[in-house]
Design an enzyme around this catalytic site. Structure first.
Site: not given
Length: 241
Positions: A164, A168
Site C-alpha cells: 500500500y 501511494k
C-alpha cells in the site's frame, strides 16, 4: 452528444461510499454535476439516490478502474450525459490484504503488490488517460489524485505496508509526471492526503470524518487558474515527498 450541461461536471471514482461519497457531496453542494464512478451497480445507484435527495445533480457511471474498456466506456458515458468534464478526482483505492505478513517487506506477497498497484496506480493512469480528451476541452480542468502521507518517504507514517505505502509513493510520482507534461496547458494536477479518516478502510477507528477528509480534494478541485501544480497537500498545506 445527448445533452451539454451548463454546470461544471466532476467525476469521482470510488464515489459510492466513504471519502469518495463525501467528495461527491462536497462538489455537488457547490454546484457541480457529479458523475458517481463505481463498479457495483447497486451501491452506485444508492449513492446517486442519496446525493439527489440532498439536492445534488448526480448520475451514475459504471467504472472498474482495473479495466481499460471500462475506463473508455465511462468517458463515453460522461460525454453523452453532460458533454463535458471539468474535474476528475481519482479516489478509488485499496489497501490490499494484510493477513499473514503479506505486506511485511521480508515476507511480501508480490501478488498482493500487483493487485494494489493495479487499482491505486495503474487505475489512476487508465482513468486519467481516458478522461483527458474531455478535460482538455474544459475551461479550468483539475485532476486530484487521492494519496496518503503513508506514501511520503520523508514522513514514513503508519505501519509498514510494503504494498500500500509504495503504491501511494508511486502515485505521487505519477502525479508529478502528469503535472510536468501538462505544465503548458490549463490542466492542473495535484495529489491530496485526506488524513486518518473513519471509513471501512480504517475499520471506522480513525478520528476524522469522511467530510473532513474530503475537504482537501474539494479545495484542489476548485483551485484558481494560478494555483499550484504537481504538489502533495493536506489540510495544513504541503506534505514533504
Amino acid at each position: 452528444m445527448a445533452h451539454v450541461s451548463d454546470n461544471r461536471t466532476a467525476l469521482v471514482t470510488g464515489a459510492n461510499k466513504g471519502i469518495g461519497f463525501a467528495i461527491a457531496q462536497g462538489l455537488g453542494a457547490i454546484g457541480f454535476t457529479v458523475a458517481v464512478g463505481a463498479r457495483d451497480d447497486l451501491r452506485r445507484a444508492d449513492a446517486v439516490e442519496r446525493l439527489r435527495a440532498n439536492g445534488i445533480d448526480a448520475f451514475g457511471v459504471a467504472l472498474d478502474v482495473t479495466s481499460d474498456d471500462s475506463a473508455t466506456a465511462a468517458a463515453k458515458a460522461i460525454e453523452q450525459t453532460t458533454g463535458r468534464l471539468d474535474v476528475l478526482v481519482n479516489n478509488a483505492g485499496i489497501s490490499g490484504r494484510t493477513d499473514g505478513g503479506v505486506q511485511n517487506p521480508s515476507t511480501l506477497d508480490l501478488d498482493v503488490v500487483r493487485t494494489v498497484l493495479d487499482t491505486n496506480v495503474f487505475g489512476v493512469v487508465r482513468v486519467t488517460n481516458a478522461m483527458l480528451p474531455l478535460l482538455r476541452e474544459a475551461e479550468s480542468p483539475r485532476i486530484v489524485n487521492m494519496s496518503s502521507n503513508m506514501g511520503s518517504l520523508a514522513l514514513q507514517t503508519g505501519p509498514p505496508l510494503a504494498a500500500y505505502a509504495p503504491s501511494k509513493t508511486m502515485l505521487n510520482s505519477i502525479t508529478a509526471q502528469y503535472a510536468r507534461e501538462l505544465a503548458d496547458t490549463n490542466v492542473i494536477v495535484n495529489a491530496a492526503c485526506p488524513g486518518y479518516v473513519a471509513t471501512d478502510f480504517t475499520g471506522f477507528a480513525a478520528p476524522r470524518t469522511a467530510e473532513q477528509g474530503a475537504a482537501i480534494a474539494v479545495r484542489l478541485a476548485t483551485l484558481p487558474d494560478d494555483g499550484p501544480r504537481g504538489g502533495f497537500f493536506d489540510d495544513d498545506g504541503v506534505i514533504p515527498w
